[in-house]
Every structure is written in structure tokens, then in C-alpha cells.
Design an enzyme around this catalytic site. Structure first.
Site, PDB file in Angstrom:
ATOM      1  N   GLY A 141       0.887  -0.854   0.447  1.00 29.70           N
ATOM      2  CA  GLY A 141       0.227  -0.335   0.011  1.00 29.70           C
ATOM      3  C   GLY A 141       1.178   1.394  -0.703  1.00 29.70           C
ATOM      4  O   GLY A 141       1.713   1.681   0.305  1.00 29.70           O
ATOM      5  N   ALA A 175      -9.432   0.188   4.232  1.00 29.23           N
ATOM      6  CA  ALA A 175     -10.192  -1.019   5.334  1.00 29.23           C
ATOM      7  C   ALA A 175     -11.302  -1.621   5.215  1.00 29.23           C
ATOM      8  O   ALA A 175     -11.743  -0.443   3.697  1.00 29.23           O
ATOM      9  CB  ALA A 175     -10.702  -0.798   6.686  1.00 29.23           C
ATOM     10  N   SER A 217      -1.824   7.008  14.025  1.00 27.96           N
ATOM     11  CA  SER A 217      -1.981   8.309  13.755  1.00 27.96           C
ATOM     12  C   SER A 217      -1.469   9.294  13.823  1.00 27.96           C
ATOM     13  O   SER A 217      -0.688   9.016  14.295  1.00 27.96           O
ATOM     14  CB  SER A 217      -3.105   8.581  15.208  1.00 27.96           C
ATOM     15  N   LYS A 272      -7.316   2.864  18.786  1.00 22.73           N
ATOM     16  CA  LYS A 272      -7.226   4.263  17.661  1.00 22.73           C
ATOM     17  C   LYS A 272      -9.124   4.436  17.464  1.00 22.73           C
ATOM     18  O   LYS A 272      -8.840   5.214  16.982  1.00 22.73           O
ATOM     19  CB  LYS A 272      -6.348   3.447  16.417  1.00 22.73           C
ATOM     20  N   HIS A 306     -10.097   7.038  19.596  1.00 23.80           N
ATOM     21  CA  HIS A 306      -9.215   8.340  19.647  1.00 23.80           C
ATOM     22  C   HIS A 306      -9.651   8.791  18.393  1.00 23.80           C
ATOM     23  O   HIS A 306     -10.074   9.981  18.610  1.00 23.80           O
ATOM     24  CB  HIS A 306      -7.602   7.850  18.838  1.00 23.80           C
ATOM     25  N   ASN A 307      -9.880   8.131  17.246  1.00 25.72           N
ATOM     26  CA  ASN A 307     -10.514   9.015  16.091  1.00 25.72           C
ATOM     27  C   ASN A 307     -11.990   9.749  16.924  1.00 25.72           C
ATOM     28  O   ASN A 307     -12.624  10.564  16.284  1.00 25.72           O
ATOM     29  CB  ASN A 307     -11.179   7.989  15.062  1.00 25.72           C
ATOM     30  N   GLU A 332     -11.337  12.652  18.531  1.00 26.39           N
ATOM     31  CA  GLU A 332     -10.648  13.640  17.873  1.00 26.39           C
ATOM     32  C   GLU A 332     -11.897  14.267  16.687  1.00 26.39           C
ATOM     33  O   GLU A 332     -11.761  15.110  17.246  1.00 26.39           O
ATOM     34  CB  GLU A 332      -9.813  12.508  16.194  1.00 26.39           C
ATOM     35  N   TYR A 333     -13.408  13.872  16.899  1.00 33.69           N
ATOM     36  CA  TYR A 333     -13.921  14.124  16.491  1.00 33.69           C
ATOM     37  C   TYR A 333     -14.698  14.938  17.443  1.00 33.69           C
ATOM     38  O   TYR A 333     -15.283  16.033  17.260  1.00 33.69           O
ATOM     39  CB  TYR A 333     -14.913  13.296  16.475  1.00 33.69           C
ATOM     40  N   LYS A 375     -15.044   9.111   7.797  1.00 31.48           N
ATOM     41  CA  LYS A 375     -14.519   8.400   6.885  1.00 31.48           C
ATOM     42  C   LYS A 375     -15.206   6.828   7.435  1.00 31.48           C
ATOM     43  O   LYS A 375     -14.535   5.915   7.155  1.00 31.48           O
ATOM     44  CB  LYS A 375     -12.907   8.256   6.987  1.00 31.48           C
TER      45      LYS A 375
END
Length: 486
Positions: free
Chosen positions: A10, A81, A133, A188, A191-192, A195-196, A265
Site C-alpha cells: 500500500g 479497511a 495516528s 485507535k 482516539h478518532n 478527535e471528532y 470516514k
């Protein structure tokens, strides 16, 4: 041919940056990406541009790529993903040998990681789900890394992952083993979610001061910059200052020309789904997710704005003060983080991950999007009490909430009276008030459920776990419904 230390599958933004990071730390890296008909192979483009003259080897065939990596092989996936990870893993497994390691560094659902680990281990392959991240710059110069999965894989990937990770101010790497199964990808996900919430809280503060007090972009940048020198110091506040100061070619604030329709996402939504599964209130973060959804309804919002003009700003009994907005942001941020860490704790108990709250907070201190001075305070709270159920119970947080809660109340009230939407701040305040409520109205909910569905209820004068049912109408019986819990 000399064998590589690791293989990278990738070569998008994150994969290419991480491969460069690894090579810069002294590792030889094999790179591979799928070939899209009609396009220059990504491996060729990478080798010609970012990899020129450096310790990389590019491949078009997966078989040759795998063979180029020294055993036990370490193969990292940085791909989209979902199905692409399943398809690539299915192709990889027959080419690997027992004891080799697959590391999924994408934003995979932790439940998929749990399944893939079991499938890989059944074939003798070790599997790691590593939350990463920091965006492109973090990947290139040092991200925060949250690995979890097959325990036997950690000794094989620890040195490399810690070397490419960011460093906190005390020099420790922002990488630590989270636990078995999907623990790394779950952390994670949370975490996101945080973050939001953090981004939405800053956006609400921006809206409040811009529309509630008439501050222009330069004045807002000055205010946020001064805040960023204290307890609110964070990467997100730092880049907000830069965004507010940025001008387009005509010298106008670029921010004013950006359409107010937020994208996402899916990882924020996953955190809310996880909270529903764990029975852990995540209301502030959920409202941040819904706020993005609502922002995307541009046409509907235009219709509603025409039908329902703004209320008179004079209805507010007080002007919004900058210090109140600052205090509200700090209080709401503490509550949002408390919700996120409480969710991590609930999931850790359910899945037996034994996640360490202090370790989680410390690997987020640098490299990741929510990096901030605040996280050291979170880590210290868990150092004092590793079994802490909620950050709001800890002495430091109690003191700071006591200081800033009045500002949060005034700010939310101001938003309600002037028609400025503050969904995340409002949800944070409602959660806090609900948490501290000794006698909630849920007794009425239970009575209603028993009335229409015979679901039963517990009593205040009997031990927990004993249920009663009342024949509320005189025409029922003593049968209780236990088929579902609505």
C-alpha cells in the site's frame, strides 16, 4: 539479493510516508501495491520519486515481494479497511511461513481484526492490528502507534514500531503494546472518536465567538493562540490558529470560502457503535458525529434557515465573554475525554484486554491528531488509580470542573438563547449533570416499561437484581416479560 527488513503493501499517502520513515531509521524496505490497468504502477512511481537512491526495493508481483523479506517476515498493510484487507490477507497467507507477522496499520474495525487474527493464527501466522495516528507528516516523521493482536508478534515488531514512532517530551516512544485481539484498533477507534469531539468543540467555540460576539478571524486567531500557551495547548488548537490566519490569493481569509459541509470516514461512527455495544454513554462524541451529518445537509439547512430566521441576539441576558468560551472549551474537553476513556475501560473489561489508561494517554502525547498537554494529566490520573472508572472522579478533574463548570453553563445557555448550535458542549454538560444526579427520572421510565410491556422493575428497598411487576390496570396478571431489554 539482500533481503529486506520489512515489506510495505500500500503506497498511498500513509503507506509511502511510513515506508520512508522506516528507511530513514536504517531499515531496508520492500514495497508493493496493486497494479491498476492504465496507470503507472505505484511501486514504480514510488521508486522513481520518493525511493530514488535509497534502501528500497519495488515489486509488481506479490510472490516476489514476499520472498524479498527476511524471515521471520514482517509485512505491513497500509490499505483501505474492509474487503481490501481481507482479500490481501487471503493472498498473503499461503505465501508466508509459520512465525511470520502481518501488521494491519489501517483504520480497521477492531472486530475484523479479532477475526483476522484468529484466521491467521490458525495458519501459523502472527497478526497485529496497529492503530496509527498522525496523518502524512506524522507517518513520515513519527506517528502515535497503538499495536495489539498476537502476543508472540510484539517481540518481533517492537523495536521497529518504537523506532519509527513519535517521541514525547520525555523521550519515550509514543508506541506501546495495547493487548490481545483487536485492542490496538479499538484504542485507535476511540482516539478518532475523541478527535471528532475535540474538533467539534473547537468549531463550536469558533461559531460562538464569531457569531455571538462578532470577532473576526484575526481576533479569533489571537485568542486561540493565547489559549494554546496554557492548559488548552494542543495540535488541533495550533492548526486552528494557522487556518484562521491563512489568506487566499486575494488576501481574504480562506476559511470564509470553504463550504460548511464536513466529511467523515467512519471511525467516529464506529466509536459510537462501540459505545452502544458496551453500554458506555458517549454523548458528546456522538453529537460531534451527528453534527458532521447535519452539516452535510446543505440544501436542507438553507431551507430551514429561510423558514426559521435567527432569534434576536438581544434575547441573551448577558454577552458571551472570551473567558467563558475558554472555560467552556476546557470543561467540555475534560468531559469528552472522560467519556472516551470510560469506553476504553468498559471494553477492556468485556474483552479481557487489560488496557492501561496511563499507557494509552502517554502514547497520545505526541504524533497523533489529539496530542496535547492535557494527556499527561490524564496519564497521571491513571497512575494514581489504575482502576479509575471515570476521569471525572479523580481529584484534579474535580477541581478543574469546579473552576470551569459555571463558564460551560453560561456558554450553553447563551447558545440556546441566541440560536447558536452547540451540540457537543450541550451534550457534555447534560452528561455531566446526568452523571452527578443521585435520583434520576429513570424510575418513571421503568414504571412505563412495566405498564406497557410487563418488563418489571427493581425497588429502592430491596437488593439489586430482584424484579417486581405491577398489574397497573387491574386487568393484567403477574407475568413478566423478559424477552428483550428496551
Amino acid at each position: 539479493m539482500e533481503k529486506s527488513d520489512i515489506g510495505m503493501i500500500g503506497l498511498g499517502v500513509m503507506g509511502a510516508a511510513l515506508a520512508e520513515n522506516m528507511e530513514s531509521k536504517g531499515y531496508r524496505v520492500s514495497v508493493y501495491d496493486r497494479i491498476v490497468p492504465g496507470e503507472t504502477p505505484a511501486a514504480d512511481r514510488f521508486m522513481r520519486e520518493r525511493g530514488a537512491g535509497r534502501n528500497f526495493e519495488g515489486f509488481h508481483e506479490l510472490e516476489r515481494f514476499v520472498a524479498s523479506v527476511k524471515r521471520p517476515r514482517r509485512i505491513m498493510l497500509m490499505i483501505r479497511a474492509g474487503a481490501p484487507v481481507d482479500e490481501t490477507t487471503a493472498r498473503l497467507l499461503p505465501l508466508l511461513d509459520s512465525g511470520d507477522v502481518i501488521v494491519d496499520g489501517g483504520n480497521s474495525d477492531f472486530r475484523d481484526t479479532e477475526r483476522r487474527m484468529r484466521e491467521a493464527e490458525a495458519a501459523g501466522i502472527l497478526y497485529v492490528g496497529a492503530g496509527i495516528s498522525g496523518g502524512e507528516q506524522g507517518a513520515l516523521h513519527g506517528p502515535s502507534i497503538m499495536p495489539g493482536g498476537s502476543a508472540g508478534a510484539w517481540p518481533l515488531v517492537q523495536d521497529m514500531l518504537c523506532r519509527i514512532a513519535a517521541r514525547a517530551d520525555d523521550g519515550t516512544p509514543c508506541c506501546a503494546w495495547m493487548g490481545p485481539g483487536g485492542a490496538g484498533h479499538f484504542v485507535k477507534t476511540v482516539h478518532n472518536g475523541i478527535e471528532y469531539g475535540d474538533m467539534q468543540l473547537i468549531a463550536e467555540t469558533y461559531a460562538l465567538l464569531r457569531h455571538g460576539s462578532g470577532m473576526d478571524d484575526d481576533a479569533l486567531a489571537d485568542a486561540f493562540e493565547s489559549w494554546n500557551g496554557g492548559a488548552l495547548k494542543s495540535y488541533l488548537l495550533e492548526i486552528t490558529v494557522r487556518i484562521l490566519r491563512f489568506r487566499d490569493r486575494e488576501g481574504r481569509p480562506l476559511l470564509d470560502g470553504i463550504l460548511d459541509a464536513a466529511g467523515q470516514k467512519g471511525t467516529g461512527k464506529w466509536s459510537v457503535e462501540a459505545a452502544l455495544e458496551q453500554g458506555a454513554p458517549l454523548s458528546a462524541i456522538a453529537e460531534a458525529v451527528y453534527a458532521r451529518m447535519l452539516s452535510a445537509l446543505v440544501d436542507e439547512r438553507r431551507t430551514a434557515a429561510a423558514l426559521y430566521p435567527d432569534p434576536l441576539r438581544s434575547e441573551a441576558p448577558f454577552p458571551i465573554r472570551i473567558e467563558d468560551a475558554k472555560g467552556a472549551l476546557y470543561a467540555a474537553r475534560m468531559i469528552t475525554y472522560a467519556q472516551g476513556f470510560a469506553l476504553i475501560g468498559r471494553a477492556s473489561e468485556r474483552y479481557g484486554w487489560e488496557l492501561d489508561g496511563a499507557s494509552v494517554a502517554r502514547i497520545w502525547r505526541n504524533g497523533c491528531i489529539i496530542r496535547s498537554a492535557f494527556l499527561e494529566t490524564v496519564a497521571e490520573a491513571y497512575d494514581r488509580d489504575a482502576l479509575l472508572k471515570n476521569l471525572l472522579f479523580e481529584c484534579f478533574f474535580r477541581e478543574k470542573i469546579a473552576e470551569t463548570l459555571p463558564a460551560l453553563r453560561r456558554t450553553v445557555a447563551h447558545g440556546a438563547l441566541t440560536g447558536i448550535a452547540l451540540p457537543c458542549m450541550s451534550a457534555a454538560l447534560s452528561y455531566f449533570d446526568g452523571l452527578r444526579t443521585l435520583r434520576s427520572p429513570a424510575n418513571l421510565l421503568q414504571a412505563q416499561r412495566d405498564y406497557f410491556g410487563a418488563h418489571g422493575y427493581e425497588r429502592t428497598d430491596t437488593p439489586r437484581g430482584r424484579f417486581f411487576h405491577t398489574d397497573w390496570t387491574g386487568s393484567g396478571d403477574d407475568t413478566e416479560s423478559q424477552s428483550y431489554n428496551a
